[in-house]
Design an enzyme around this catalytic site. Sequence first.
Site, PDB file in Angstrom:
ATOM      1  N   LYS A 105       0.856  -1.188   0.000  1.00  0.00           N
ATOM      2  CA  LYS A 105       0.000   0.000   0.000  1.00  0.00           C
ATOM      3  C   LYS A 105       0.895   1.242   0.000  1.00  0.00           C
ATOM      4  CE  LYS A 105      -3.626   1.838   2.962  1.00  0.00           C
ATOM      5  NZ  LYS A 105      -4.117   1.791   4.340  1.00  0.00           N
ATOM      6  N   HIS A 107      -0.329   4.470   0.384  1.00  0.00           N
ATOM      7  CA  HIS A 107      -0.898   5.626   1.084  1.00  0.00           C
ATOM      8  C   HIS A 107      -1.257   5.189   2.507  1.00  0.00           C
ATOM      9  CE1 HIS A 107      -4.229   3.335  -0.672  1.00  0.00           C
ATOM     10  NE2 HIS A 107      -4.921   3.709   0.382  1.00  0.00           N
TER      11      HIS A 107
END
Length: 225
Positions: A105, A107
């Site tokens: 991921k 963010h």
Amino acid sequence: MSHSYKEAFITFMVRSGVLTFGDFTTKSGRRTPYFINTGNYKTGAQASQLGDYYAACIQEHFPDGVECLFGPAYKGIPLAVAAASSLYRNYGRDLPYCFNRKEAKDHGEGGVMVGYKPQDGDRVAIVEDVVTAGTAVRESIALFQQVADVSIRALFVSVDRMERGTRDCSTLDELREDYGITVCPIVTVREIIAFLHNREVDGKVYIDDAVKARMEAYLAEYGAR
């Protein structure tokens, strides 16, 4: 097979449609007379019972010496959660659990781990369904090397198919040798044969003499030497 949870687990797998008999081809291209598809677990009751069997196995082999359960994405995720829940419910052990994202991921918090963040020195147990080639386990061990300096103590699987991996020994023995981890199946295919041979489950015999002969022939061809 002295542990009563093992016999109960075999019956549970048959009733759940997870352990089936017939003519199947495994991912590695081997034609096998039996198949274990843990994707057929789909109810809350099954998840709860499955967690109980894993927890019984964890408690028997590692009543201590593990700080964290890890479930490899995707199939290992519900297994680790169910096992952690059951360990708390049945044995008063509150172990943290974590699992990996298939895609990192970029963010929010980022990172590949979800749940507990493993720390240096943690002793970790991997919770998996069925290990055929051991790829997911090897990937998990490699993944942890980027996360923290942990010690992978154990691997818990539902069934040991007792098949050769890339060498003469079984895949699980390869993992034992290569990484020094303890591998604990809830049951082995030999225990399945011994328990179900000519025994009725809900009025049906799943392993009669013919099926047993095919399973024995399969193990003779592909089983660990």
